[in-house]
Design an enzyme around this catalytic site. Structure first.
Site, PDB file in Angstrom:
ATOM      1  N   ARG A   1      38.004  36.971  29.846  1.00 41.18           N
ATOM      2  CA  ARG A   1      37.957  35.459  29.766  1.00 41.18           C
ATOM      3  C   ARG A   1      36.639  34.921  29.220  1.00 41.18           C
ATOM      4  O   ARG A   1      36.467  34.021  28.271  1.00 41.18           O
ATOM      5  CB  ARG A   1      38.167  34.521  30.910  1.00 41.18           C
TER       6      ARG A   1
ATOM      7  N   SER B   1      41.260  33.221  39.958  1.00 36.95           N
ATOM      8  CA  SER B   1      40.013  34.053  39.985  1.00 36.95           C
ATOM      9  C   SER B   1      39.222  33.609  41.320  1.00 36.95           C
ATOM     10  O   SER B   1      38.995  34.664  42.075  1.00 36.95           O
ATOM     11  CB  SER B   1      39.510  33.576  38.724  1.00 36.95           C
TER      12      SER B   1
ATOM     13  N   LYS C   1      39.601  36.255  45.138  1.00 35.82           N
ATOM     14  CA  LYS C   1      38.343  36.765  45.759  1.00 35.82           C
ATOM     15  C   LYS C   1      37.973  36.522  47.298  1.00 35.82           C
ATOM     16  O   LYS C   1      37.844  37.128  48.063  1.00 35.82           O
ATOM     17  CB  LYS C   1      37.134  36.568  44.994  1.00 35.82           C
TER      18      LYS C   1
ATOM     19  N   ASP D   1      40.868  40.517  38.987  1.00 37.85           N
ATOM     20  CA  ASP D   1      39.874  39.485  38.598  1.00 37.85           C
ATOM     21  C   ASP D   1      38.570  39.862  37.882  1.00 37.85           C
ATOM     22  O   ASP D   1      38.252  39.381  36.672  1.00 37.85           O
ATOM     23  CB  ASP D   1      39.293  38.715  39.809  1.00 37.85           C
TER      24      ASP D   1
ATOM     25  N   HIS E   1      32.535  28.948  49.220  1.00 37.96           N
ATOM     26  CA  HIS E   1      32.326  29.421  47.662  1.00 37.96           C
ATOM     27  C   HIS E   1      31.922  28.101  46.857  1.00 37.96           C
ATOM     28  O   HIS E   1      32.791  26.988  46.849  1.00 37.96           O
ATOM     29  CB  HIS E   1      33.645  29.950  47.162  1.00 37.96           C
TER      30      HIS E   1
HETATM   31  N1  URA Z   1      34.104  31.472  39.200  1.00 40.02           N
HETATM   32  C1  URA Z   1      34.810  32.457  39.438  1.00 40.02           C
HETATM   33  O1  URA Z   1      34.794  33.409  40.229  1.00 40.02           O
HETATM   34  N2  URA Z   1      36.107  32.560  38.376  1.00 40.02           N
HETATM   35  C2  URA Z   1      36.337  31.626  37.462  1.00 40.02           C
HETATM   36  O2  URA Z   1      37.049  31.718  36.855  1.00 40.02           O
HETATM   37  C3  URA Z   1      35.327  30.476  37.443  1.00 40.02           C
HETATM   38  C4  URA Z   1      34.287  30.501  38.218  1.00 40.02           C
END
Ligand code: URA
Length: 433
Positions: A168, A183, A187, A161, A82
């Site tokens: 957000r 967040s 995931k 999220d 990621h």
């Molecule tokens: N990427 C994400 O998936 N969430 C965040 O809060 C910031 C970057």
């Protein structure tokens, strides 16, 4: 329990209990908490922070707010990566087949781009026929047989999220370390891989502007992943300029192909090898040095390129485009950004460059925008390069001629020059294992 009490507790710096966070996450997921109270709590968290226990509980609850994908059929071989976001970041296109060619299983969900950062799924869709939505059985079969499958994010993966991030984004509460950690990690945990490599970017195109902040974020994510039983590693990589030379969907696929075919050296290849080395070392249980050596050997042998073709074909993509990238449609219009002074390219406002590419049609300003796959930017000069007045600094491409002048001005304004020699950026600042 009342949401206003949670907001007040956090406002005065109190620590929320798991039960209180459960009330919050459940209410966000089922829609019973109104957006204004959710936003108020996010702002209180941004201002007052969270301790490690709160972050771990919030992450776990958000991960379990929807489906938890079970990749246990791949044992310890499943690996995910990621990135916290960047411009010109096409690393997944190289890493996924490279790790698979080494024997790892990359069953991955990737996002779409919004704003200045691009999304892997959008890039893949520039290959005609490539299917980013697959039934779960097909996703598993391709992952099993080919070793790599990359699809779009399912709506049921960490739905808390999805709702929180949307709020957000419009309430100035993105740049909170506890909220970013929960967040991203919710995931990633829900996506099921046994090993996870995080690419935490730092610089003018990233959320994190200093290596120190990036390290805090990376360490917290590694700690939480490990506490949840995953193999974790994080690299802090540079985003003080776009990665590679291409920004824009089809342009980035072509650049990734050049690396896979052994035709391109430079920062993109170096960062990919460092990330792939970690992915391979975690999933195949090797030392980091062995992982890196296997990544290099596999890239150089052409096996990763062959795996890329197999993967694209398995997801319905037309392999003719992979074999002959000149088939990708060229944009109807282009213009060059010319150097107005001589000197060394000293700094780039990478976010502004991402916005310039977005304005050309390569990115979305709203979710409903349709992308122009041929739009984008090719950088002709990067930080540390010596340029002469009159040199071409970048070429901009778009289907909409009227976007070119504005994007060129934005691009030119994003560059700073120095008369003195400037060092090239360090590519991998730190590795957290
Ligand atoms: N990427 C994400 O998936 N969430 C965040 O809060 C910031 C970057």
């Amino acid at each position: 329990m009342r949401m206003v009490d949670l907001i007040n507790k956090k406002k005065y710096g109190g620590a929320l209990t798991r039960e209180e966070l459960d009330f919050f996450v459940s209410g966000v997921t089922d829609g019973s908490i109104p957006d204004y109270q959710t936003s108020a709590l996010c702002m209180a968290i941004l201002l007052k922070g969270m301790n490690d226990e709160e972050i771990a509980a919030l992450t776990d609850l958000m991960a379990h707010s929807g489906d938890m994908i079970d990749l246990s059929e791949f044992g310890t071989l499943s690996v995910d990566k990621h990135s916290t976001g960047g411009v010109g970041d096409k690393t997944t296109l190289i890493l996924a087949p490279l790790a698979a060619a080494c024997g790892a299983k990359v069953a991955k969900m990737s996002g779409r781009g919004l704003g200045h950062t691009g999304g892997t799924v959008d890039k893949l869709e520039s290959i005609p026929g490539y299917r980013t939505e697959l039934p779960e059985e097909e996703f598993r079969r391709i992952s099993r047989e080919v070793g790599v499958c990359v699809i779009g994010q399912s709506g049921e993966l960490a739905p808390a999220d999805k709702k929180l991030y949307a709020l957000r984004d419009v309430t100035g509460t993105v740049d909170s370390i506890p909220l970013i950690v929960s967040s991203i990690m919710s995931k990633k945990l829900a996506a099921g891989a046994h090993s996870i490599v995080l690419d935490v970017t730092v610089g003018s195109g990233a959320f994190m502007k200093t290596v120190e902040d990036a390290e805090i974020l990376a360490k917290k994510m590694v700690t939480i992943g490990r506490a949840c039983g995953r193999n974790m590693s994080a690299l802090i990589t540079d985003m003080s300029e776009p990665l590679g030379r291409a920004v824009g969907n089809a342009l980035e696929v072509k650049e990734a192909l050049a690396v896979l075919k052994g035709e391109l050296e430079g920062d993109l290849k170096e960062v990919c090898l460092a990330l792939a080395g970690e992915m391979i070392s975690l999933s195949l249980e090797m030392t980091p040095e062995e992982g890196l050596a296997l990544a290099k050997e596999t890239l150089e042998s052409g096996a990763a390129y062959e795996k890329f073709k197999e993967w694209i074909a398995a997801q319905g993509g037309d392999v003719c485009y992979v074999e002959d990238p000149s088939l990708f449609p060229a944009a109807a219009f282009s213009c060059e950004v010319i150097a107005e002074e001589s000197g060394y390219l000293a700094a780039m406002d990478t976010e502004a460059i991402g916005n310039a590419a977005c304005n050309l049609g390569a990115g979305r300003k709203t979710k409903a925008d349709v992308l122009d796959m041929s739009a984008g930017i090719i950088l002709e000069a990067k930080i540390g390069d010596k340029v002469k007045k009159g040199d071409v600094l970048a070429t901009l491409y778009s289907e909409k001629e009227e976007t070119l002048d504005g994007a060129a001005a934005l691009y030119a304004g994003a560059l700073s020059f120095s008369k003195k020699k400037v060092a090239r950026p360090v590519l991998v600042h730190r590795i957290i294992r």
